[in-house]
Write a protein that holds these residues in place. Structure first.
Motif, mmCIF file in Angstrom:
data_model
loop_
_atom_site.group_PDB
_atom_site.id
_atom_site.type_symbol
_atom_site.label_atom_id
_atom_site.label_comp_id
_atom_site.label_asym_id
_atom_site.label_seq_id
_atom_site.Cartn_x
_atom_site.Cartn_y
_atom_site.Cartn_z
ATOM 1 N N VAL A 1 0.657 -1.237 0.108
ATOM 2 C CA VAL A 1 -0.088 -0.030 0.020
ATOM 3 C C VAL A 1 0.859 1.234 0.073
ATOM 4 O O VAL A 1 0.622 2.305 -0.896
ATOM 5 C CB VAL A 1 -0.899 0.023 1.427
ATOM 6 N N VAL A 2 1.729 1.119 0.845
ATOM 7 C CA VAL A 2 2.734 2.495 0.873
ATOM 8 C C VAL A 2 3.578 2.474 -0.359
ATOM 9 O O VAL A 2 3.524 3.789 -0.995
ATOM 10 C CB VAL A 2 3.866 2.313 2.120
ATOM 11 N N SER A 3 3.995 1.456 -1.212
ATOM 12 C CA SER A 3 4.669 1.589 -2.405
ATOM 13 C C SER A 3 3.775 2.022 -3.314
ATOM 14 O O SER A 3 4.340 2.968 -4.061
ATOM 15 C CB SER A 3 5.243 0.038 -2.713
ATOM 16 N N VAL A 4 2.687 1.903 -3.357
ATOM 17 C CA VAL A 4 1.830 2.373 -4.363
ATOM 18 C C VAL A 4 1.189 3.553 -4.283
ATOM 19 O O VAL A 4 1.078 4.440 -5.263
ATOM 20 C CB VAL A 4 0.501 1.366 -4.514
ATOM 21 N N VAL A 5 1.057 4.225 -2.953
ATOM 22 C CA VAL A 5 0.869 5.556 -2.804
ATOM 23 C C VAL A 5 2.141 6.266 -3.177
ATOM 24 O O VAL A 5 1.750 7.229 -4.016
ATOM 25 C CB VAL A 5 0.832 5.814 -1.111
ATOM 26 N N LEU A 6 3.188 5.897 -3.022
ATOM 27 C CA LEU A 6 4.389 6.607 -3.495
ATOM 28 C C LEU A 6 4.531 6.441 -5.015
ATOM 29 O O LEU A 6 4.854 7.566 -5.634
ATOM 30 C CB LEU A 6 5.728 5.999 -2.968
ATOM 31 N N LEU A 7 3.994 5.257 -5.452
ATOM 32 C CA LEU A 7 4.115 5.283 -7.039
ATOM 33 C C LEU A 7 3.363 6.454 -7.648
ATOM 34 O O LEU A 7 3.570 6.941 -8.735
ATOM 35 C CB LEU A 7 3.520 4.047 -7.415
ATOM 36 N N VAL A 8 1.777 6.455 -7.121
ATOM 37 C CA VAL A 8 1.066 7.490 -7.789
ATOM 38 C C VAL A 8 1.777 8.835 -7.491
ATOM 39 O O VAL A 8 1.592 9.566 -8.382
ATOM 40 C CB VAL A 8 -0.423 7.565 -6.925
ATOM 41 N N ILE A 9 2.451 9.171 -6.120
ATOM 42 C CA ILE A 9 2.966 10.507 -6.268
ATOM 43 C C ILE A 9 3.962 10.709 -7.199
ATOM 44 O O ILE A 9 4.099 12.022 -7.681
ATOM 45 C CB ILE A 9 3.198 10.632 -4.626
ATOM 46 N N LEU A 10 4.850 9.697 -7.177
ATOM 47 C CA LEU A 10 5.795 9.858 -8.289
ATOM 48 C C LEU A 10 5.473 10.114 -9.661
ATOM 49 O O LEU A 10 5.979 11.077 -10.366
ATOM 50 C CB LEU A 10 6.662 8.488 -8.231
ATOM 51 N N SER A 11 4.195 9.411 -9.928
ATOM 52 C CA SER A 11 3.867 9.555 -11.307
ATOM 53 C C SER A 11 3.276 10.986 -11.627
ATOM 54 O O SER A 11 3.576 11.764 -12.572
ATOM 55 C CB SER A 11 2.538 8.730 -11.817
ATOM 56 N N GLY A 12 2.842 11.720 -10.425
ATOM 57 C CA GLY A 12 2.045 12.907 -10.503
ATOM 58 C C GLY A 12 3.462 14.103 -10.726
ATOM 59 O O GLY A 12 3.466 15.059 -11.388
ATOM 60 N N VAL A 13 4.420 13.721 -10.023
ATOM 61 C CA VAL A 13 5.656 14.714 -9.965
ATOM 62 C C VAL A 13 6.290 14.334 -11.287
ATOM 63 O O VAL A 13 6.706 15.605 -11.980
ATOM 64 C CB VAL A 13 6.580 14.188 -8.904
ATOM 65 N N ALA A 14 6.435 13.305 -11.734
ATOM 66 C CA ALA A 14 6.850 13.121 -13.348
ATOM 67 C C ALA A 14 6.117 13.727 -14.121
ATOM 68 O O ALA A 14 6.572 14.531 -15.220
ATOM 69 C CB ALA A 14 7.008 11.581 -13.561
ATOM 70 N N LEU A 15 4.738 13.772 -14.224
ATOM 71 C CA LEU A 15 3.883 14.492 -15.069
ATOM 72 C C LEU A 15 3.974 16.005 -15.115
ATOM 73 O O LEU A 15 3.866 16.457 -16.107
ATOM 74 C CB LEU A 15 2.432 13.918 -14.928
ATOM 75 N N SER A 16 4.312 16.570 -13.818
ATOM 76 C CA SER A 16 4.175 17.877 -13.709
ATOM 77 C C SER A 16 5.469 18.493 -14.352
ATOM 78 O O SER A 16 5.725 19.695 -14.482
ATOM 79 C CB SER A 16 4.317 18.279 -12.339
ATOM 80 N N ARG A 17 6.441 17.536 -14.525
ATOM 81 C CA ARG A 17 7.741 18.172 -15.162
ATOM 82 C C ARG A 17 7.600 18.116 -16.712
ATOM 83 O O ARG A 17 8.685 18.683 -17.334
ATOM 84 C CB ARG A 17 8.662 17.337 -14.931
ATOM 85 N N HIS A 18 6.575 17.798 -17.178
ATOM 86 C CA HIS A 18 6.543 17.719 -18.797
ATOM 87 C C HIS A 18 6.157 19.344 -19.176
ATOM 88 O O HIS A 18 5.494 19.905 -18.661
ATOM 89 C CB HIS A 18 5.351 16.963 -19.183
#
Lengths: 185, 185
Positions: A168-185
């Motif tokens: 659960v903690v890993s998937v929370v971090l996965l979603v957050i990371l995807s959000g951060v990666a998308l914000s850099r586009h």
């Protein structure tokens, strides 16, 4: 001149964001592997849990098995689904390391990751609620703590929650990371 | 010339994405309000649930209250936390409608929304697991279905789950929408 500067700035920004996105993508891959191991371990640990008490007689056998509890059956199914999904998402995660600018596939992953997060979190905490009840019982409802009889059973079901909560903690971090990666586009 | 065309393209893209982002931001605000109503209703419905049975005698009173069950207490706390957070996030959501290009605040919201999603999904499904047990009992563990005695209590606790699950779906959509909005930058 102004447009030229703007384009140059954007290109410089791209070079920076590609580098940052690659780091995020590698971390994304690691988190996915951690979550796969966690959910797989949880599903197997819970799915193989049963205990027969030694003091049975000819007629009655005291036995506790994970599938006596609907919630634990659900827990195994949910963990298996999330484990399967994460395994299937690995190629896409590797693709993101190679091609850091892919945006559409990141959105696809964030959508599926979020749904899986809700599913996994629900399954894990429903099982935790029943495990808590097995340990402590409930005096108002006259539900007894069955862990006093089925000690091994309780240890196994309690232990199998760990992998799921790590996931659960890993998937929370996965979603957050995807959000951060998308914000850099 | 090439850089100029690129910059022009980017500007045209910006105009498009600003329009799309505004629609997403308005939908984001609506979803937040739905989730606030859902979590607030759930917390209040669960928090005011108790039932005293009519056939009590001088010495024993048969009473069921939500806080006899740790899981239900948790459910109320989690719903209150998520409701409070969502209320506090409303100004930021309104800001996104006015200033569609804000990226950092969107990342902040996606981080907090994801954590709240895990929390809310966990609280709702843990309560659902206990409600299921109250309705059906468990023969292996000798846990009886208490709903046969406490019918009103059971109806209230079952009903209070609805708002929470509506909020879970809303927050899933919120995270996905934030991801889509970020991908358009």
């Amino acid at each position: 001149m102004e447009t030229k500067t703007k384009a140059a700035k954007i290109e410089a920004g791209e070079a920076f964001s590609v580098k940052g996105s690659r780091g995020i993508s590698i971390f994304d891959l690691i988190l996915r592997i951690v979550a796969i191991v966690g959910t797989f371990g949880s599903a197997v640990a819970m799915g193989t849990t049963n205990q027969t008490l030694p003091f049975f007689n000819q007629f009655i056998e005291f036995q506790a098995q994970y599938d006596d509890f609907t919630t634990f059956t659900l827990f195994v199914i949910v963990n298996a689904i999330v484990c399967g999904y994460l395994a299937l998402s690995l190629p896409l995660s590797i693709l993101h390391i190679i091609r850091s600018r892919a945006a559409n596939s990141r959105v696809l992953l964030i959508v599926l990751d979020t749904v899986m997060l809700a599913l996994l979190s629900a399954g894990a905490s429903a099982a935790a609620a029943i495990v808590y009840l097995a340990h402590n019982g409930n005096s108002s409802a006259n539900w007894f703590a069955i862990c006093q009889q089925f000690q091994n059973f309780c240890q196994r079901i309690s232990g199998s929650l760990i992998g799921s909560f790590v996931a659960v903690v890993s998937v929370v971090l996965l979603v957050i990371l995807s959000g951060v990666a998308l914000s850099r586009h």
